[in-house]
Structure formats: C-alpha cells, structure tokens
Scaffold this motif. Structure first.
Motif: not given
Ligand SMILES: Nc1ncnc2c1ncn2[C@@H]1O[C@H](COP(=O)(O)OP(=O)(O)OP(=O)(O)O)[C@@H](O)[C@H]1O
Ligand SMILES: [Mg+2]
Length: 661
Positions: A180-188, A190-194, A203-208, A534-543
């Motif tokens: 909630a504190s960071n607008a760029s994380l809004a989609k997270l 949805e990506i995390l799905r729990g 999961v990202i690392a394995a898939r990458r 990569e983008h998802e990873l960036f988002l997790t890092e941003e998080f």
C-alpha cells in the motif's frame, strides 16, 4: 512508569573486596578507582544480589575471597546488601553466601560440607523462593539486564533476540502495508497469488534457470536441423512433379500394351480353329468306320451266339455219356447177380434128403417104435422136398426180376445211343458254322483300313498340329515381348522413385523450416517470459527495498542515536535478516569507538525503558571512555578508571554541579 533507584550497596568479602559501602541516595554517581580497585566488582555485586549472576551474566564466578596464591579464605561470610527505592518505597535486599561446617558425632573438628545462601528482605530472613519471587514480581530478569547495562543489548544478546526485541518495540510491518505504501507494487498481489515474496522469488529463480537452459538448447537444435537440411541444389519441384506425371503415363501405356498382348486375338483365334478341326476329325473318323465296323459287330455277335449254342450241345452230349456209363455199370452188376443166382439154383437143386434122426424118446430116453420112426422119416422127406421147391422158386423169381432190370438199362442205353448220334451230328453242324463265321469275320476285319490312313483325316490332323505349333510360337513371342515391356516399366519405376525421393526433399525441407520457425517462436516466447520474470523479480526487490526502508525507518525513528540494519542484501539478490546496531553508519561490532558504544547502549536503554515502562539503575562500566553522555532518564552509576584513586571514591556530579552553580 515503574522506577527502581539504588540507594546504597554494601559488599562484605565479595570477590576479594573485604568491605565497601556505596551510598548513592538514589542519585547519579561516579565511582572512581584505579585498575583493580573493585569498580566492576560493584556491578557484579549488584547483579549477584538480584539474579545470582555477575555483570557478564555468568553464574560461575568466584565470590569467595582468594589469597595471592589463589587459595580460598575459609569461614568468611560473603555478603551483599542493597537498599532500593521502588516507586518511592524503600526495599532492602540482602544475600549472604557462607561455608557450611558440620561437626560429625564424636569428632572434635567441624568439616566443610558445602555452602549455604541466606536471603533477607528488609532484614527479615526469607526462603530463596520468596526472595526470587519478590524480584521477579518487580521486573523480568531479561528486561532488567537490558535496562541496567548499556552493553548488554549489543554484546550479550544474540542478533535474533535483538531483532525480536526491536520488532516487538516498534511493531512489524505487514506485506499489505508495504504494498500500500508504494504505488509501483500495486500489481504484486496478482503476481504472488498467495505466495510469500521469498517463495515467489524461488519460483522465479527456478523458472529463470529453466528458461536459460532451454534458451541455450534452442540454437543448438536449430543448428542441427539446418545441418540435416536436404540439398535442393539443381532441383525444381514443378519439374520433378511434371517428370513423375510423364513417367506415370508411360507406365500406363506399357501396361496397356501388355494387357493387349495377353488378351491378344491371334492365339485365341488359333485355339478356336483347333477346336473346329477336332470336330471335323471326329466326323471323318465316324464316316470312315461307318460300314465295315457294323459288319464286324454283327459277325462277332453271331459267333458269340453260335458258340454258346455249341456249348449247350456239348454239355448235353457229355450228360448222355455220363448216363450211359452209369447204365453200363448197372448192367454189369446185374449180370454178376444173375450168375450167382444160377449157381445157387444148381446147388439147391442138387441137394439130397438125409435122415439122421435120434430114435429115442426125448423124455424117457427109450428107443422109439419102428413105425413111429418110419412115419417121422417120411414126414421129414416131404418137408424137405417142399422146402427145396420153395427155395428154387425164390431163386427163379429173383433171377427173373434182375433180368428185367438189365433189359431196362439196355433199352435205355440204346435210346441214349440214338440221342448221342443226333447230338453229335448237331455239334458237327455248329462247328462247321462257327468256322465258316470266323472265316467271314477274318475276311471282313482284313478289309477295315485304319482311319489314320484316311487321306482327309491325315490332312486335318496335320493342319491341327501346324496350328498348335503356331500357338506355341505365338505364346513364346508374347512372353518375350511382355518381359521386355515389363523391364521397361521397372526402369521407369526406378527412375520414378528417384524423382520421388528428390521431391520428398522439398517436404522435408518444408518441415525443417517449419520446425525452425517453431523453435524461433519458442525462443521469442521464452525471452518474453524471461523479461516478464525479470520485471516480477524487480517488483519483489522493490517490495523488499520498500519493506526494509519502512521497517528501518520505523525502528530508527524510535531511537535518537542508534540505527539498525535489519536486512542484508545477498549476492543472489535475496535479503537476509540480520540485526546490526549502527552509529553514524559505523557497525557496533566492527570499528565503533567505546564512547559511541556506551552512548548507543544508553540510547537503546532509553527507548526500551520507555517501551517496558521501567527505569532501572544503569551501571556504566569503563565510563572514563566517554567525555559526554547522552541524556539518560534513569539513575546512572558510572564506573570510572582513575589512576590516582587507589581506593574507590564516589562523586555525585549533580550535587557538585549544583554546588558549583
Ligand atoms: N575472588 C577474588 N578474591 C580475591 N581477589 C579477587 C577476586 N576476584 C577478583 N579479585 C580481584 O579484585 C580486584 C578488583 O577487580 P575489579 O575487576 O573490580 O577491578 P576494576 O576496578 O574494575 O579494574 P579495571 O579498572 O581494570 O576494570 C582485582 O584485583 C581482582 O583481581
Ligand atoms: Mg573494571
């Protein structure tokens, strides 16, 4: 806010200090002393009094006084007494540690059998349990230690416990708060799905890694396909297809020719001719044999008939001969019988009477009278003559009968003779007839000519043979030409399959091309997926960055000087939880100066004190390191090295200040 202040602390035989009385009156004091004068021992005594441990949180330490050789001085009472002010009320606690010496029965000397500790609250001896309960009701031991020593938090606690305390004090931040504190994380979400951030990063690392592996493989596979591409140099699909169509039509034509040869009229025509000739041959043969054969059949039938008649006659004549022979045998036997009868008659006829009778009475045996004998003799003669006649008559009758029989046979024989004569002449006639008929047959048969000698027949036969030969020749010729056409077809077929395999190269090439396109598409898809990850990873890092900042900000805001590092960026990009105290960017554990360490410790005590709602006396050991303390809300007992003070000296800085003012 609960507050404990130390009013005084007195030590007796405690860690080598024979006796010392520290009076603070609940104020801040500075205790000066050279090295080894017992400054730290004061803090040890304070801690032992409350928690049975020294200032370094050790339970095992030598309380008892040792001499210069390290030997224990026995029979001393080791004692610490503290007077406190707890929320305005005075409380005196005393703990006494002493040796236990017991005299065994009958023994003069007491024996050392262990230690005892005595507890006193406000001068009243109490059980250890009661004493400990009082203290634990006052304050939790762990919290107390945090609040009483500026180094305890940073030097005695494990980092995990430090972190736990900080989070407890400042409150953790939930993921939702971070997002909630960071607008760029809004989609997270949805990506995390729990999933948790950490799990999703895994999961990202394995898939990458998987995608990288697949991406590495694709060019190799494309290269392999390209290396196996068929060589289409000098081949033209249209041309090949035309050529194949042309060959197909050639093959069809040749097949037609073969079937024409097979069903060809020539041989069939000739076979029909042969059938016709065979019919003609049969007709000629029938005509040829028509007259003469009939005659022969007739004669043969007649001969057969006459022969059977002759056989019957011969049978009859044979029967007559048998009959005659039988009759002759009978005649002979009858004649013999007649001879015998004649001889018998002569014999009977020649027989004379003889009287040889017994002239005595058979009853009495007396000689019979003469006349009686004579009469008997006459009678006998008479009898004899009668019998003789009778016998002769019998013989005569038998002879007559036999003679009659003989005559019968003789008559029959003469009758048979006549018949025999008649049959003989008939047989002779038949034999003559048969020989005449046989001669006739011979004559007729000798006149019959074999049909093969018939000129017309022979000519037809010859014609048949000639046509048959022609058929055979035609068949041989047909087979040869079929064979040569079939060879031609085979040649065309092999040429066709060569062309086909060239043509197949085009579809192979097409398939390969399609596969390459597929692989290229796959490559693009994987690259796109990689980018997405990569983008998802960036988002997790941003998080994580956001969370770290939020948390550290929140925690740091609670302290004046102390700063905390709660996460450490790892090489793999992940975050590791840590807990490091910093002062002006310098980590407590590495490189921070002693004064800063103490002040940071005091800063932490201030915040914790606030959080726990408790103020405890703070013992600042090695206080000489600090020239200026930060403001502290609690009572501070500073232990300061001072070379000139060979004995512990207590100063009241505030009193002095006041006095100075
Ligand atoms: N059980 C004991 N029996 C006898 N002497 C002891 C015992 N334990 C400690 N000592 C001694 O008591 C003295 C006081 O030690 P303490 O650590 O209190 O000194 P200090 O004033 O804190 O010195 P520093 O300035 O070096 O910190 C030391 O000389 C120490 O060796
Ligand atoms: Mg010391």
């Amino acid at each position: 806010m609960k507050e404990i202040r130390l009013l005084s602390l007195s030590l007796k035989n405690f860690k080598g200090i024979r006796s010392f009385f520290l009076e603070t009156n609940g104020e801040n004091v500075r205790v000066f002393g050279d090295n080894a004068t017992g400054k730290t021992t004061l803090f040890d005594a304070f801690m032992w009094l409350l928690f049975d441990k020294d200032s370094n949180n050790r339970k095992d330490f030598a309380i008892k006084t040792l001499d210069k050789q390290g030997n224990v001085l026995h029979n001393l009472e080791h004692e610490v007494e503290g007077v406190f002010c707890v929320d305005g009320k005075q409380l005196t606690l005393k703990k006494m540690f002493s040796e236990k010496w017991t005299k065994k029965r009958g023994s003069v000397q007491a024996e050392f059998t262990g230690h005892t500790t005595d507890y006193f609250i406000d001068g009243v001896p109490v059980k250890k349990k009661e004493y400990d309960e009082l203290i634990s009701n006052l304050i939790d031991e762990d919290v107390f230690k945090l609040l009483t020593s500026p180094t305890y938090f940073n030097e005695q606690l494990k980092w995990q416990d430090r972190r736990k305390i900080l989070l407890q004090v400042c409150g953790d931040i939930t993921d939702e708060e971070v997002i909630a504190s960071n607008a760029s994380l809004a989609k997270l979400p949805e990506i995390l799905r729990g999933r948790t951030i950490e799990n999703h990063r895994k999961v990202i690392a394995a898939r990458r890694a998987e995608i990288n592996k697949e991406l590495e493989k694709i060019p190799i596979r494309i290269d392999e396909i390209q290396r196996n591409l068929p060589d289409l140099n000098g081949l033209y699909k249209d041309v090949l297809e035309d050529e194949i169509a042309q060959i197909d039509s050639f093959i069809e034509t040749k097949k037609d020719i073969i079937s024409n040869i097979r069903n060809g009229n020539a041989i069939a025509q000739k076979q029909k001719e042969i059938q016709e000739i065979e019919i003609e041959l049969l007709q000629i043969k029938q005509q040829h044999e028509a007259g003469s054969k009939d005659e022969v059949y007739k004669l043969k039938a007649r001969i057969q008939e006459e022969q059977s008649n002759l056989n019957i006659l011969q049978q009859k004549i044979e029967n007559i001969s048998y009959q005659q022979k039988y009759n002759n045998e009978n005649i002979q036997s009858i004649e013999k019988r007649l001879e015998e009868l004649r001889n018998e008659w002569y014999q009977v006829n020649s027989e004379a009477f003889k009287h040889e009778m017994d002239c005595t009475c058979p009853t009495c045996g007396q000689a019979l009278p003469e006349e009686q004998v004579e009469a008997a003799r006459d009678n006998a003669l008479k009898q004899f003559n009668l019998a003789k006649v009778k016998r002769l008559e019998d013989i005569q009758s038998k002879g007559k009968q036999s003679k009659e029989q003989k005559e019968h046979f003789v008559a029959e024989n003469s009758k048979l003779d006549k018949e025999h004569e008649k049959l003989s002449s008939q047989i002779k006639e038949k034999k003559d007839l048969l020989s005449k008929l046989n001669n006739q047959l011979q004559a007729v048969e000798s006149t019959i000519v074999d049909v093969t000698e018939n000129a017309q027949y022979a000519a037809k036969l010859e014609e048949k043979q000639r046509i048959q030969k022609e058929i055979e020749e035609l068949q041989v010729a047909a087979n040869e030409s079929i064979q040569s056409i079939q060879m031609g077809i085979a040649e065309l077929r092999s040429k066709r399959s060569q062309l086909e395999s060239d043509l197949a190269k085009f579809s192979l090439a097409e398939q390969a091309e399609k596969r390459i396109q597929e692989l290229e598409q796959q490559e693009r898809d994987l690259a796109a997926e990689f980018e997405k990850l990569e983008h998802e990873l960036f988002l997790t890092e941003e998080f994580i960055r956001t969370k770290v900042n939020l948390l550290e900000e929140k925690i740091n805001s609670r302290f004046k000087y102390a700063r905390f590092k709660l996460f450490e960026q790892q090489i793999n990009g992940g975050l590791m939880e840590v807990c490091e105290t910093l002062y002006e960017g310098v980590p407590y554990g590495s490189g921070l100066n002693n004064a800063a360490k103490i002040n940071v410790g005091l800063d932490i005590i201030n915040t914790l004190s606030e959080f726990y709602g408790f103020k405890a006396p703070i013992f600042v050991d090695n206080a000489e390191a600090v020239t200026k303390f930060i403001d502290v809300n609690s009572q501070v007992i500073s232990l300061v090295v001072s070379e000139k003070d060979k004995q512990l000296r207590v100063e009241f800085p505030e009193k002095q200040m006041k006095e100075a003012i």
